[in-house]
Design a protein around this motif. Structure first.
Motif, short mmCIF file in Angstrom:
data_model
loop_
_atom_site.label_atom_id
_atom_site.label_comp_id
_atom_site.label_asym_id
_atom_site.label_seq_id
_atom_site.Cartn_x
_atom_site.Cartn_y
_atom_site.Cartn_z
N LYS A 28 -15.11 -55.43 -31.90
CA LYS A 28 -15.35 -56.82 -32.34
C LYS A 28 -16.83 -57.05 -32.65
O LYS A 28 -17.16 -57.71 -33.63
CB LYS A 28 -14.84 -57.80 -31.29
CG LYS A 28 -13.31 -57.85 -31.27
CD LYS A 28 -12.81 -58.93 -30.36
CE LYS A 28 -11.29 -58.95 -30.34
NZ LYS A 28 -10.68 -59.26 -31.62
N GLN A 29 -17.72 -56.47 -31.86
CA GLN A 29 -19.14 -56.62 -32.11
C GLN A 29 -19.56 -55.90 -33.39
O GLN A 29 -20.34 -56.42 -34.18
CB GLN A 29 -19.97 -56.12 -30.92
CG GLN A 29 -21.45 -56.40 -31.06
CD GLN A 29 -21.77 -57.88 -31.18
OE1 GLN A 29 -21.34 -58.69 -30.36
NE2 GLN A 29 -22.51 -58.25 -32.23
N LYS A 32 -18.43 -57.95 -36.31
CA LYS A 32 -19.28 -59.14 -36.43
C LYS A 32 -20.63 -58.75 -37.04
O LYS A 32 -21.13 -59.45 -37.94
CB LYS A 32 -19.48 -59.76 -35.05
CG LYS A 32 -20.32 -61.01 -35.07
CD LYS A 32 -20.48 -61.59 -33.67
CE LYS A 32 -21.42 -62.77 -33.70
NZ LYS A 32 -21.74 -63.25 -32.35
N ASN A 35 -20.34 -58.41 -40.67
CA ASN A 35 -19.79 -59.61 -41.32
C ASN A 35 -18.41 -59.37 -41.92
O ASN A 35 -18.10 -59.86 -43.00
CB ASN A 35 -20.74 -60.15 -42.39
CG ASN A 35 -22.01 -60.70 -41.79
OD1 ASN A 35 -21.98 -61.37 -40.75
ND2 ASN A 35 -23.14 -60.41 -42.41
#
Length: 85
Positions: A28-29, A32, A35
């Protein structure tokens, strides 16, 4: 490099074994940071791995059934969103 037993973990962190929640957090990081739109996690990696093993590399259904702990070929094909041959 060292000798590995079948029971050894492949991926270790500095604190020990990588757990599903820790891999989920990492994925997930990463998404993120890049983007990427969408909801990605450790389960996404699992399904993508299986899909490419079947479609790109021709790995047999019995092997994938074992990897995913599925009881039927239909279950594995459905999981991977692949039509039967």
């Amino acid at each position: 490099s060292r000798e590995y037993k079948d029971s050894d973990y492949l991926f270790l962190s500095q604190r020990g074994v990588l757990t599903v929640p820790s891999v989920n957090r990492l994925v997930k990081q990463w998404c993120k940071d890049l983007n990427l739109k969408g909801n990605y996690g450790s389960h996404t990696l699992r399904k993508t791995f299986g899909y490419h093993q079947r479609v790109s590399h021709g790995v047999g259904l019995p092997e994938l059934m074992t990897v995913f702990n599925h009881s039927t070929q239909r279950q594995t094909l459905s999981y991977l969103c692949v039509q039967p041959d």
